[in-house]
Structure formats: structure tokens, C-alpha cells
Design an enzyme around this catalytic site. Structure first.
Site, PDB file in Angstrom:
ATOM      1  N   GLY A 195      20.106 -11.743  -2.927  1.00 15.32           N
ATOM      2  CA  GLY A 195      19.205 -10.746  -3.063  1.00 15.32           C
ATOM      3  C   GLY A 195      19.639  -9.300  -3.740  1.00 15.32           C
TER       4      GLY A 195
ATOM      5  CB  SER B 151      24.420 -12.584   3.100  1.00 14.73           C
ATOM      6  OG  SER B 151      23.867 -12.179   1.757  1.00 14.73           O
ATOM      7  CB  SER B 152      22.918 -16.916  -0.345  1.00  8.40           C
ATOM      8  OG  SER B 152      22.077 -17.428   0.755  1.00  8.40           O
TER       9      SER B 152
ATOM     10  CG  ASN C  89      21.122 -12.247   5.649  1.00 12.88           C
ATOM     11  OD1 ASN C  89      21.303 -12.925   6.894  1.00 12.88           O
ATOM     12  ND2 ASN C  89      20.714 -12.723   4.733  1.00 12.88           N
TER      13      ASN C  89
ATOM     14  CD  GLU D  51      23.323  -6.928  -0.083  1.00 11.56           C
ATOM     15  OE1 GLU D  51      24.165  -6.116   0.740  1.00 11.56           O
ATOM     16  OE2 GLU D  51      23.672  -7.968  -0.755  1.00 11.56           O
TER      17      GLU D  51
ATOM     18  CB  THR E  12      18.551 -18.420   2.494  1.00 12.37           C
ATOM     19  OG1 THR E  12      19.127 -17.879   1.337  1.00 12.37           O
ATOM     20  CG2 THR E  12      19.265 -19.855   2.748  1.00 12.37           C
TER      21      THR E  12
ATOM     22  CB  SER F 219      20.431  -8.612   0.731  1.00 11.70           C
ATOM     23  OG  SER F 219      21.211  -9.205   1.813  1.00 11.70           O
ATOM     24  N   GLY F 220      18.187 -10.282   2.734  1.00 15.76           N
ATOM     25  CA  GLY F 220      17.774 -10.314   4.249  1.00 15.76           C
ATOM     26  C   GLY F 220      16.262 -10.472   4.467  1.00 15.76           C
TER      27      GLY F 220
HETATM   28  N1  LIG Z   1      10.542 -17.140   8.600  1.00 14.66           N
HETATM   29  C1  LIG Z   1      11.607 -16.579   9.376  1.00 14.66           C
HETATM   30  N2  LIG Z   1      11.598 -16.675  10.839  1.00 14.66           N
HETATM   31  C2  LIG Z   1      12.385 -15.983  11.467  1.00 14.66           C
HETATM   32  N3  LIG Z   1      13.550 -15.577  10.897  1.00 14.66           N
HETATM   33  C3  LIG Z   1      13.554 -15.182   9.703  1.00 14.66           C
HETATM   34  C4  LIG Z   1      12.566 -15.890   8.866  1.00 14.66           C
HETATM   35  N4  LIG Z   1      12.968 -15.620   7.587  1.00 14.66           N
HETATM   36  C5  LIG Z   1      14.239 -14.893   7.719  1.00 14.66           C
HETATM   37  N5  LIG Z   1      14.571 -14.757   9.035  1.00 14.66           N
HETATM   38  C6  LIG Z   1      15.977 -13.939   9.624  1.00 14.66           C
HETATM   39  O1  LIG Z   1      16.249 -13.213   8.601  1.00 14.66           O
HETATM   40  C7  LIG Z   1      17.575 -13.460   8.456  1.00 14.66           C
HETATM   41  C8  LIG Z   1      17.906 -13.553   6.771  1.00 14.66           C
HETATM   42  O2  LIG Z   1      17.203 -14.405   6.191  1.00 14.66           O
HETATM   43  P1  LIG Z   1      17.762 -15.164   4.751  1.00 14.66           P
HETATM   44  O3  LIG Z   1      19.215 -15.514   5.107  1.00 14.66           O
HETATM   45  O4  LIG Z   1      16.829 -16.229   4.670  1.00 14.66           O
HETATM   46  O5  LIG Z   1      17.497 -13.790   3.871  1.00 14.66           O
HETATM   47  P2  LIG Z   1      17.728 -13.919   2.171  1.00 14.66           P
HETATM   48  O6  LIG Z   1      16.695 -13.247   1.653  1.00 14.66           O
HETATM   49  O7  LIG Z   1      18.165 -15.291   1.842  1.00 14.66           O
HETATM   50  O8  LIG Z   1      19.071 -12.852   2.182  1.00 14.66           O
HETATM   51  P3  LIG Z   1      20.328 -12.840   0.980  1.00 14.66           P
HETATM   52  O9  LIG Z   1      19.860 -12.478  -0.357  1.00 14.66           O
HETATM   53  O10 LIG Z   1      21.094 -11.844   1.853  1.00 14.66           O
HETATM   54  O11 LIG Z   1      20.819 -14.399   1.034  1.00 14.66           O
HETATM   55  C9  LIG Z   1      17.955 -14.862   8.674  1.00 14.66           C
HETATM   56  O12 LIG Z   1      19.161 -15.194   9.241  1.00 14.66           O
HETATM   57  C10 LIG Z   1      16.751 -15.132  10.036  1.00 14.66           C
HETATM   58  O13 LIG Z   1      17.373 -14.377  10.961  1.00 14.66           O
END
Ligand SMILES: Nc1ncnc2c1ncn2[C@@H]1O[C@H](COP(=O)(O)OP(=O)(O)OP(=O)(O)O)[C@@H](O)[C@H]1O
Length: 473
Positions: free
Chosen positions: A426, A178-179, A175, A428, A130, A125-126
Site C-alpha cells: 500500500g 505488511s506485504s 501493519n 505510504e 492481503t 497500507s494496513g
Molecule cells: N476483514 C478483516 N477482518 C479482520 N481483520 C482484518 C481484516 N482485514 C484486515 N484486518 C486486520 O488488518 C491487518 C492489516 O491487513 P492487511 O495485511 O491485509 O493490510 P494490507 O492492506 O495488505 O497492508 P499492506 O499494504 O501494508 O500490506 C491484518 O493483519 C488484520 O489484523
């Protein structure tokens, strides 16, 4: 080694420094990573700057100009010069793995090999799954051609993100966005490589979040967006219509109520939003995001009436959470009968019917050829369970409806190939892991297994002729 901002890094630093609360600046020049950490020791806040020198790094300026400590013409030219001299210029195919290069590869393979493509995005997660999925979608939308009809399909694909995020994402401790559902997005392409349509499949919405959240977390974004972003007219309709009903029922209260601000219902009023402890998320403007959600709904072709119905349900769920029960004899009764009028009105159901469904259940009994149906009254615990189950059930169906609506807006029967993007939520580990988290962790483990299997298999093939080893797969 170059770190980009993100929550994983945030937690890494937090772990490293134990008491670091946030990273206020983060940049890297010539392999030196510089970051400013805001530290919090008891109540005192100290700013400290740490420099970290990475090793064995080819010193070739920075990959990304925004990471320059000072963005000026001179520093940009200097950076480009350094990269040019080191033969490290920007060119998509010479750079290290990049999300655009991957998206480009997929798109080309689809067109050249006439094969469906799929990308599985996995990580804790994070980690940025997404964000990566959105980059892939916007890259493909950008490079593929098409006229106004195709543009509409692209808009629907891209705008499905803010819409589904509003209803399916939430702030967690790891996050802020978070999705809390998994999705598989398929983009269908015509023979000319233009997007002709698309389809989204959703999995495992974490509906338990509707009725309770861990400390430091929030309910789904839409609840906060509606309460803070809706216009006064909308608020009085969805949020405070309860007052109108009270006016009708209790004449005396009219005098008090007409002096109240109909446009405001504080977030603290709602029981279902009370568990996390904080309604505000740093860097998130719920009122602004609500406008994005409305815009996305319009792109999907949702009518005003449809949007009204959706927000009625969202608001109805919040009000349902405020229905409390008291023990009367052996069974439960609704503590304040007025509290049931609000959700009943918003769900457009008879309030006595709703009351009876919350405080009793139908029991079918059968013996021999005979059958009978009786209503069994519920105790307080059972009534609370029923109330929460109803709220979760309605929300999950609302979410399914939204996905269906998005799919309806980009439906196509045209033949062609597709690119699929799998973005699940993700891995957790919580203090208490519910069934939903168990399922998602299980899926993540499975995906990891597939990844290991595929990469090790590929490695084995490479070694086949020259090395003798025991096959793992
Ligand atoms: N390529 C990137 N550039 C800048 N910031 C990023 C990037 N990727 C992720 N982030 C930062 O990290 C945060 C978390 O990313 P994201 O929501 O895509 O995580 P995730 O893996 O989908 O998490 P989850 O499993 O909780 O949904 C984003 O809100 C953003 O602030």
C-alpha cells in the site's frame, strides 16, 4: 456504521485521541459503537471506555455475530429476530458489498461468460488488501470442486500465502504483517470450473529492508522465525556453525566454546536486525509461524535438502551483516577475519574469494584494441555498500526462487480461463522515502487513476441522455 477491528481503525483512533495506544475491545450494537482504549500518559496507564453513537443507521442488530457484546444463545436469537423483523436476514445477495459475493460473482462470470476475470485490490497500507486477497482465494477453493489432484493445486495456492509472507512480509509502523512486495495471483480453471493450476508474478520486493529498517519496524519475518523457531539441531547448523569453525582455527577457544549453548543465537547478535529497536511483535509468535512456513514448504514439494539450502542462505545473510571493516591505509580490511568464515561456509563459497569480492572490485579498462582488467581496492564505505548490495541481491534472488518454486508446484498446460488477483503493497509516506517506496506509491497512484477513470466513465454513461456536462474522460 460498523467498524471492524483493524490497523486502519487503530490509527484512526490514535489520531483522534492523540495518546491512545491500543483498542482493547471493539463492538457495535444497534448502531452504538463501544470501544475500550488503553491510554498511555507518560508512564501511567489508564483504562477508559468511550461510547460512540452513530447516526442514521438502520437498527438491525449486528452483521457479524462475533461482534455481539455477549455471545449466548439468547443474544444470538435476539439478534436474528431483530434482523428478520427488519427484513435484514443473512443472505449473500441481500447484504451490502461483501468479499465473498465479489468472489462468487467473478467465479460465476468466468464460468458463464467464458471470460478471464481480474480483481485489483487497492488501498493504503494496513487497509486489509492481503486479508481480502486471501478470503477470495479460500472462497474459490471452497466452492470449486475437484478430486485429489485439484485439492493439491488448491493447497499449493493457499499455502503459497504463509510461505511468501514469511519471506516477503514484515512489521511496519502501520501493519504488523505488511506485504513488502506486490503479487499478481492467477488461478487457472478447467472447463468444469475446477482449479487446474496457477501462477504468481511478484513485483518490487523491498529488498532494502534486508540491511536496514526504520525505527519501530522489523526485517522480513523469516529472519526472526528461523532464529526463534528452528530446532536446536538446525540452529547449530545454520546459526552457530561459526563456533565449529572457530574450534578448528583457535584451539584455546575450544574450552570456552564447548561450554556454550550451541542452540541459541540471540537476535541482538545480528546487525541486520538491529535497526528497528524491537524484535517482538504483539500477537505474533515467530516460532509457531516458522512451523507454518515449513509446512508450506513441504506442500510445495521442497525436499529437506532444498529447505536446508534456503535456510543456509537466510542465515548466511544475517552473518554477512556482521562482517565489519576497518580502514588500513587507503583501503578497507575485514575487522575480524573469522567473521567472514560463517557466511562463506553457509553460502558454500571460498572465504578468501568472498573477502576479495567485499574489499575490492574488478575494473575493466579499454583503450583502442587493448583491454586490461585490474582489481581496485575499496574503502570502508564502499566495502559496506558492497556487503549490503550482496545481501540484498542474494535475498531478492532467493525470493524469486521461492516464487518460481511455488509456480512449479501448480504449473499446468491445460487450456482454460483464469481469475487474477492483484495485491500490491500500500501507499505510504515515510520521513525518508526511498526509491522503492516511490515506485510503489507511483503504482498506487496509477491504480487509483484507473479506478477513478472507470467509475467516472460508468457514471458518465448513465447520465448521457439526460444531462449535459463536460466530459472528464
Ligand atoms: N476483514 C478483516 N477482518 C479482520 N481483520 C482484518 C481484516 N482485514 C484486515 N484486518 C486486520 O488488518 C491487518 C492489516 O491487513 P492487511 O495485511 O491485509 O493490510 P494490507 O492492506 O495488505 O497492508 P499492506 O499494504 O501494508 O500490506 C491484518 O493483519 C488484520 O489484523
Amino acid at each position: 456504521m460498523l467498524y471492524k477491528g483493524g490497523y486502519s481503525q487503530h490509527f484512526f483512533f490514535r489520531w483522534l485521541f492523540n495518546d491512545a495506544v491500543s483498542i482493547t475491545r471493539l463492538f457495535s450494537v444497534d448502531g452504538i459503537l463501544t470501544f475500550t482504549l488503553r491510554l498511555e500518559k507518560t508512564s501511567e496507564k489508564i483504562q477508559k471506555v468511550y461510547h460512540w453513537q452513530s447516526h442514521n443507521v438502520k437498527l438491525s442488530g449486528v452483521d457479524d455475530m462475533v461482534l455481539l457484546p455477549k455471545i449466548s444463545e439468547d443474544s444470538i436469537v435476539e439478534n436474528l429476530k431483530k434482523r428478520y423483523m427488519d427484513d435484514y436476514i443473512f443472505a449473500p445477495y441481500e447484504n451490502p458489498p461483501h468479499i465473498y459475493a465479489l468472489a462468487d460473482d467473478m467465479y460465476r462470470n468466468l464460468l458463464i461468460d467464458n471470460e478471464n476475470q481480474c480483481v485489483i485490490i487497492s488501498g493504503e497500507s494496513g487497509a486489509g488488501k492481503t486479508v481480502a486477497a486471501k478470503y477470495i482465494m479460500s472462497y474459490i477453493a471452497r466452492i470449486s470442486g475437484g478430486g485429489s489432484r485439484v485439492q493439491h493445486i488448491k493447497d499449493v495456492i493457499l499455502e503459497s500465502n504463509p510461505l511468501l509472507e514469511a519471506f516477503g512480509n514484515a512489521k511496519t509502523v502501520r501493519n504488523n504483517n505488511s506485504s513488502r512486495f506486490g503479487k499478481y495471483v492467477e488461478i487457472l480453471f478447467g472447463s468444469g470450473g475446477q482449479p487446474e493450476g496457477g501462477r504468481i508474478s511478484n513485483f518490487l520486493l523491498e529488498k532494502s529492508r534486508v540491511t536496514t529498517q526504520n525505527v519501530g519496524e522489523r526485517n522480513f519475518h523469516i529472519f526472526y522465525q528461523l532464529c526463534t523457531g528452528a530446532s536446536d539441531a538446525m540452529k547449530s547448523k545454520y546459526i552457530n556453525f561459526n563456533f565449529i569453525i572457530i574450534i578448528i582455527i583457535i584451539i584455546i577457544i575450544i574450552i570456552i566454546i564447548i561450554h556454550q549453548d550451541f542452540g541459541l543465537a540471540p537476535l541482538d547478535y545480528y546487525h541486520y536486525l538491529s535497526y528497528g529497536g524491537n524484535h517482538k511483535v504483539e500477537g505474533t509468535n515467530d516460532a509457531h509461524d516458522f512451523q507454518e512456513t515449513l509446512k508450506a514448504m513441504n506442500v510445495m514439494g521442497m525436499t529437506d535438502q532444498e529447505q536446508t539450502n534456503i535456510f543456509q542462505i537466510v542465515s548466511g545473510i544475517l552473518h554477512l551483516g556482521n562482517v565489519m571493516f576497518v580502514e588500513k591505509g587507503n583501503y578497507s580490511e575485514i575487522q575480524d577475519i573469522n567473521s567472514i568464515s560463517y557466511p562463506a561456509f553457509l553460502f558454500e563459497v571460498d572465504q578468501y574469494h568472498l573477502k576479495s569480492k567485499l574489499t575490492s572490485r574488478r575494473f575493466d579498462s579499454k583503450w583502442g584494441a587493448q583491454s586490461d582488467t585490474i582489481d581496485v581496492t575499496l574503502n570502508v564505505e564502499q566495502a559496506l555498500y558492497t556487503r549490503n548490495a550482496l545481501a540484498k541481491g542474494i535475498y531478492a534472488r532467493l525470493f524469486d526462487y521461492l516464487v518460481k518454486r511455488v509456480n512449479g508446484a501448480m504449473e499446468t498446460n491445460a487450456p482454460g480461463y483464469n481469475i487474477g488477483i492483484l495485491d500490491i503493497y500500500g501507499f505510504e509516506i515515510f520521513e525518508r522515502n526511498g526509491f522503492e517506496q516511490f515506485c510503489i506509491n507511483f503504482v498506487n497512484e496509477k491504480l487509483q487513476q484507473i479506478f477513478i477513470e472507470l467509475t467516472l466513465k460508468a457514471e458518465q454513461v448513465g447520465f448521457d441522455s439526460s444531462v449535459t456536462f463536460i466530459y472528464v474522460f
